[in-house]
Design an enzyme around this catalytic site. Structure first.
Site, short mmCIF file in Angstrom:
data_model
loop_
_atom_site.label_atom_id
_atom_site.label_comp_id
_atom_site.label_asym_id
_atom_site.label_seq_id
_atom_site.Cartn_x
_atom_site.Cartn_y
_atom_site.Cartn_z
CD GLU A 1 -6.88 5.57 2.72
OE1 GLU A 1 -5.92 5.29 3.43
OE2 GLU A 1 -6.76 5.82 1.49
CG ASP B 1 -2.22 0.82 0.91
OD1 ASP B 1 -2.14 1.75 0.07
OD2 ASP B 1 -3.27 0.55 1.52
C1 BGC Z 1 -5.15 2.97 0.17
C2 BGC Z 1 -5.32 2.03 -0.99
C3 BGC Z 1 -5.11 2.75 -2.28
C4 BGC Z 1 -3.77 3.42 -2.28
C5 BGC Z 1 -3.48 4.21 -3.52
C6 BGC Z 1 -3.88 3.73 0.05
O1 BGC Z 1 -3.80 4.65 1.07
O2 BGC Z 1 -5.15 2.22 1.36
O3 BGC Z 1 -6.59 1.44 -0.94
O4 BGC Z 1 -5.21 1.85 -3.34
O5 BGC Z 1 -3.69 4.31 -1.19
O6 BGC Z 1 -4.19 5.39 -3.55
C1 BGC Z 2 -3.44 9.68 -1.14
C2 BGC Z 2 -4.30 8.46 -1.20
C3 BGC Z 2 -3.80 7.47 -0.21
C4 BGC Z 2 -3.60 8.07 1.16
C5 BGC Z 2 -2.87 7.12 2.05
C6 BGC Z 2 -3.36 10.20 0.26
O1 BGC Z 2 -2.52 11.33 0.32
O2 BGC Z 2 -3.99 10.66 -1.99
O3 BGC Z 2 -4.27 7.89 -2.47
O4 BGC Z 2 -4.71 6.44 -0.15
O5 BGC Z 2 -2.85 9.24 1.09
O6 BGC Z 2 -3.01 7.42 3.39
#
Ligand code: BGC
Ligand code: BGC
Length: 643
Positions: free
Chosen positions: A526, A321
């Site tokens: 998230e 991730d």
């Molecule tokens: C998320 C994923 C996502 C990735 C890319 C991460 O923070 O947990 O689900 O695919 O970012 O954006």
């Molecule tokens: C990004 C997301 C990612 C996340 C991870 C963000 O800054 O745009 O894609 O999932 O960080 O925590």
């Protein structure tokens, strides 16, 4: 002298001619040998031969480049070339320009690809994006309901398959060939901020929803080798089952936290959908930020290498991730070299770095040179990445063009999304006493009221992962709000009055036939979505209380999960859970006004109070407000013409 000289010159001329001819022959031979050796370039060569041929030509630097995924913000053609970068990612909301057109996306992707192709071996890069409910970072894309709503359509996995196919087309419309979807988390606690990314608390529903994979990637052909990834060319994209494993089981639903469960529990609840995904040829698996019984998944050799790769025989690549390896330590990035070592050792093949890629490359290179990470581990990773790239035809079709651009937000896809919205609604109450149902609503009335923070807001009805990472309120992209949908559905003679939060005076002064109140959660993604209260946004409760005190009311809840509603249920005449429906709000009006019936059944337990949580179907303390599987039905009121 002259004669002799002539002869010498003539002789030399002949010699030069011979040498030239010889060189030509030699050059031809070399070319032939070369052509034979460049087997990886020929699609007719067996997959194994192509991988082996390319692998033996690659330097360590080129191999580590393949394992590196960088953010588009730090990418350029030069960077791609200089570091042999294998993959680029758009993080949530990371776009080439605000409201960028398909063409702008394509130009950007092609630019990076040119850099990759200009390297010695010309290995194409793969571009990945979170297309988790349609191509959701892209302006004007069709936004489908989030997974929590799709889980409700559970008896209809063919619907999610069609959604997968439409999503693949819209991702390809923007030149992209890799979607970080589906999320096959089994959300066991709605306090989790990612619960809406999960189809259900029930693993069987999640398993049946993996039908989205053949939608995204194409159907695995008959007699295709078992467990081998399959991705069809051009109109299909590589998918990604995420987040491996147990992401939906963390304590108190805290994002990225610890999932405490024994091996059987993990195997029976959180693992099954991975088996389905692998069977359906999923190309990649993303590792979860979370831990299992205290051990970070990103460092879990036994589960990634031991179970996923060895036992389940997954043959695609494992991706980390974003900053996932950084978070192996607490605080994150406390010891990056250790993070790289632990993550790669565990079995991660591609690292979503995403920004400080030079440090990643340097650290990994040094770890290999010092024999801390064996070359065999690097080779395993690169073989898997190349396998996916070969299978999906990236070597043959690395560049993209505008030929699919017209699929972005197409009418056909919007109709499909609208169908999905209709099927994802759950009718929780219909009439104060069961004998007098309020729904379906009449289309002809004198005057009706539409109210609530979510009645006229595309951003609110789409939720997180829409245009921006965490989503955004407001009319952020093209679509139909609930208010517009209602206006479209009623008879032109019906007066539709919109007042977001009407007061008592206003309600008393008007003689409304009925009211539709749309309230719910504001967009989040998230960790920002973690909630111990699960309340709806202010002034939602008072809007419900006020309106329902004076007017017969239908309350439509727009939320990523069940929310706290129990004390209000008795005040409400009809209650609909609409989850996060996306851009096609017309699907809600279709069912409210009876053009279609309600069919959805809860794929989640609706709690009474948050102190019951976690509470899932089958638990001994099960005492829900609305149980898993609940959902009233209505019959379509208007008979549709049959032609
Ligand atoms: C998320 C994923 C996502 C990735 C890319 C991460 O923070 O947990 O689900 O695919 O970012 O954006
Ligand atoms: C990004 C997301 C990612 C996340 C991870 C963000 O800054 O745009 O894609 O999932 O960080 O925590």
């Amino acid at each position: 002298m002259k004669k002799e000289g002539d002869t010498v010159i003539q002789g030399m001329g002949r010699l030069v001619a011979h040498i030239t001819a010889g060189l030509v022959v030699l050059w031809l031979c070399t070319a032939a040998v070369e052509a034979e050796y460049m087997k990886y370039k020929y699609p007719k060569q067996p997959l194994k031969v192509r991988i082996k041929d390319l692998m033996k030509r690659m330097t360590l630097e080129e191999k580590i480049g393949q394992m590196t995924q960088i953010e588009r913000k730090v990418a350029s053609a030069d960077i791609m070339k200089k570091y042999f970068i294998g993959s680029v990612v758009s993080g949530g909301g990371s776009v080439p320009a605000p409201k960028a057109s398909a063409e702008a996306w394509i130009n950007m992707v092609n630019e990076f690809q040119k850099g990759a192709l200009s390297t010695r071996l010309g290995i194409p890069m793969i571009y990945g994006i979170d297309a988790v409910h349609g191509q959701n970072n892209v302006y004007n894309a069709t936004i489908f309901p989030h997974n929590v709503g799709l889980g409700v359509t559970r008896k209809d996995p063919e619907l999610v398959k069609r959604i997968g196919a439409a999503t693949a087309l819209e991702v390809r419309a923007t030149g992209i060939s890799y979607a970080f979807a589906p999320c096959i988390a089994v959300c066991r606690d709605p306090r989790w901020g990612r619960c809406y990314e999960s189809y259900s608390e029930d693993h069987e529903i999640v398993q049946s929803m993996t039908e989205i994979i053949p939608g995204l990637q194409g159907d695995v052909p008959l007699n295709y080798p078992k467990n081998l990834p399959f991705v069809g060319p051009r109109t299909k994209v590589a998918g990604c089952a995420k987040h491996f494993v147990g992401d939906g089981g963390t304590t108190n639903g805290i994002n990225e936290n610890n999932t405490v469960i024994d091996w059987n529990g993990l195997l029976n609840i959180h693992m099954p959908a991975y088996l389905d995904s692998i069977k359906k040829g999923v190309a990649t698996v993303m590792v979860s930020y979370s831990s299992w019984n205290g051990e970070k998944m990103h460092a879990n050799y036994d589960l990634i290498t031991g179970y996923l790769k060895k036992t389940l025989k997954f043959k695609g690549f494992v991706i980390s991730d974003m900053w996932g390896i950084d978070r192996i330590t607490t605080p994150p990035r406390a010891n990056y070299t250790y993070s790289v070592q632990a993550g790669i050792h565990a079995g991660i093949d591609m690292v979503m770095v995403p920004d400080e890629f030079v440090e990643f490359i340097d650290d990994l290179t040094l770890l290999v040179k010092k024999n801390v990470i064996p070359m065999s581990r690097i080779n395993d990773a690169v073989r898997r990445i190349l396998r996916v790239k070969f299978i999906m035809g990236l070597f043959e079709n690395p560049m993209t063009d505008l030929s699919l651009a017209n699929h972005l937000g197409s009418q056909e896809h919007r109709e499909l999304a609208r169908e999905a919205v209709r099927k994802s609604l759950v009718l929780l109450k219909n009439g104060k006493d069961g004998n007098e149902p309020l729904l379906p609503l009449p289309t002809t009335s004198e005057k009706i009221l539409v109210a609530g923070s979510h009645a006229d807001d595309i951003g609110n009805q789409c939720g997180g992962w829409t245009i921006e990472w965490e989503g955004l309120s407001g009319n952020i992209t093209a679509g139909t709000t609930i208010l517009t949908a209602i206006k479209n559905s009623v008879d032109p003679a019906t007066e539709v009055v919109y007042n977001e939060n009407p007061d008592t005076e206003f309600l008393k002064a008007n003689n409304f036939s009925y009211a539709i109140v749309a309230v719910g959660e504001l967009p989040y993604a998230e960790t920002s979505g973690d909630s111990n209260f699960l309340t709806i946004a202010e002034p939602g409760y008072s809007t419900i209380a006020n309106v329902c005190a004076y007017v017969k009311c239908v309350v439509v809840v727009i939320s990523g999960r069940p929310v706290f509603i129990e004390p209000y249920v008795e005040k409400i005449d009809a209650l609909v859970a609409a989850w996060l429906p996306g851009t096609e709000g017309q699907g809600i009006a279709d069912v409210l006004f009876g053009e279609y019936g309600f069919t959805g059944k809860l794929a989640r337990t609706w709690f009474r109070t948050v102190d019951q949580l976690p509470m899932n179907v089958g638990d001994s303390h099960y005492d829900p407000l609305f149980p898993f599987g609940y959902g009233l039905t209505t019959s379509p009121r208007v008979m549709k013409a049959s032609h």
